[in-house]
Design a protein around this motif. Sequence first.
Motif, PDB file in Angstrom:
ATOM      1  N   THR A  38      26.867  59.540  98.666  1.00 20.27           N
ATOM      2  CA  THR A  38      25.538  59.190  98.164  1.00 20.27           C
ATOM      3  C   THR A  38      24.664  58.695  99.311  1.00 20.27           C
ATOM      4  O   THR A  38      25.171  58.112 100.277  1.00 20.27           O
ATOM      5  N   PRO A  39      23.361  58.921  99.212  1.00 25.00           N
ATOM      6  CA  PRO A  39      22.460  58.477 100.286  1.00 25.00           C
ATOM      7  C   PRO A  39      22.603  56.987 100.617  1.00 25.00           C
ATOM      8  O   PRO A  39      22.589  56.609 101.782  1.00 25.00           O
ATOM      9  N   GLN A  97      25.592  56.438 102.955  1.00 25.81           N
ATOM     10  CA  GLN A  97      25.693  57.187 104.205  1.00 25.81           C
ATOM     11  C   GLN A  97      25.575  56.224 105.380  1.00 25.81           C
ATOM     12  O   GLN A  97      24.921  55.197 105.298  1.00 25.81           O
ATOM     13  N   GLY A 133      31.366  58.552  97.064  1.00 24.58           N
ATOM     14  CA  GLY A 133      31.726  59.727  97.849  1.00 24.58           C
ATOM     15  C   GLY A 133      32.854  60.509  97.221  1.00 24.58           C
ATOM     16  O   GLY A 133      33.616  59.960  96.406  1.00 24.58           O
ATOM     17  N   SER A 188      31.267  75.878 105.344  1.00 23.07           N
ATOM     18  CA  SER A 188      30.085  75.034 105.454  1.00 23.07           C
ATOM     19  C   SER A 188      28.891  75.869 105.907  1.00 23.07           C
ATOM     20  O   SER A 188      28.918  77.099 105.850  1.00 23.07           O
ATOM     21  N   LYS A 210      19.934  69.123  97.764  1.00 19.35           N
ATOM     22  CA  LYS A 210      19.094  68.630  98.860  1.00 19.35           C
ATOM     23  C   LYS A 210      18.919  69.706  99.931  1.00 19.35           C
ATOM     24  O   LYS A 210      17.867  69.822 100.549  1.00 19.35           O
ATOM     25  N   GLU A 257      23.832  66.419  93.905  1.00 14.86           N
ATOM     26  CA  GLU A 257      22.780  65.756  94.678  1.00 14.86           C
ATOM     27  C   GLU A 257      22.696  66.295  96.103  1.00 14.86           C
ATOM     28  O   GLU A 257      21.615  66.651  96.580  1.00 14.86           O
ATOM     29  N   TRP A 258      23.840  66.370  96.793  1.00 14.99           N
ATOM     30  CA  TRP A 258      23.761  66.830  98.184  1.00 14.99           C
ATOM     31  C   TRP A 258      23.531  68.331  98.275  1.00 14.99           C
ATOM     32  O   TRP A 258      22.819  68.799  99.164  1.00 14.99           O
ATOM     33  N   ILE A 267      27.373  63.424  92.503  1.00 17.93           N
ATOM     34  CA  ILE A 267      27.328  63.293  93.966  1.00 17.93           C
ATOM     35  C   ILE A 267      27.231  64.661  94.627  1.00 17.93           C
ATOM     36  O   ILE A 267      26.449  64.866  95.557  1.00 17.93           O
ATOM     37  N   ASN A 268      27.995  65.623  94.133  1.00 18.25           N
ATOM     38  CA  ASN A 268      27.973  66.956  94.733  1.00 18.25           C
ATOM     39  C   ASN A 268      26.693  67.716  94.432  1.00 18.25           C
ATOM     40  O   ASN A 268      26.127  68.357  95.321  1.00 18.25           O
ATOM     41  N   LEU A 328      24.057  71.874 108.569  1.00 12.26           N
ATOM     42  CA  LEU A 328      24.616  70.545 108.282  1.00 12.26           C
ATOM     43  C   LEU A 328      25.232  69.995 109.572  1.00 12.26           C
ATOM     44  O   LEU A 328      26.440  69.774 109.667  1.00 12.26           O
ATOM     45  N   GLY A 364      31.005  64.893  99.724  1.00 13.75           N
ATOM     46  CA  GLY A 364      29.657  64.371  99.589  1.00 13.75           C
ATOM     47  C   GLY A 364      29.673  62.853  99.537  1.00 13.75           C
ATOM     48  O   GLY A 364      30.635  62.247  99.057  1.00 13.75           O
TER      49      GLY A 364
END
Length: 154
Positions: A84-85, A88, A64, A116, A28, A24-25, A21-22, A120, A82
């Motif tokens: 997942t899409p 969201q 998440g 951060s 991105k 992936e974001w 999950i981490n 974002l 994070g």
Amino acid sequence: MEQSIQIIEYQTIYKEDFKKINVEWIEKFFKIEPHDLEQLDAPEEIINNGGQIFLAKLGDEIVGTSALIHDGDDIYELAKMGVTPKAQGLGLGKKLCIFSIEEAKKRNAKSLYLLSNRKLIPAITMYSNLGFVEVPIGATLYERTDIKMDYPLQ
């Protein structure tokens, strides 16, 4: 669907979910950095060092993550948030953030901060709406960091 969302504490069986999950974001928007891999490859160290990892579970699936990383002297970092899409838009980021804030309070944290990036925008807006305020960054282990926010605990 709302009824099937749970926030649970990390268990070793979720190690790959936490990392996936981490990664992936992060990929991105940015690139994986060495400090990311230190934490994502050894999440148990976060817990062994006095922190905690929380996972959002939708049905039987982990969708998440958030981590409360103990930074010493009752200071905690909110990190590795994070979702997942596919999950969201369900408010899971906010739930994970609130859950982490409440855990920091239970631990009598003196300080809770996050690092951060201003691009974002939805995340920065959520953090602001929950009470985080921008503070000077100082030194950081991430190239992508361009904002530090602190949650007023005291």
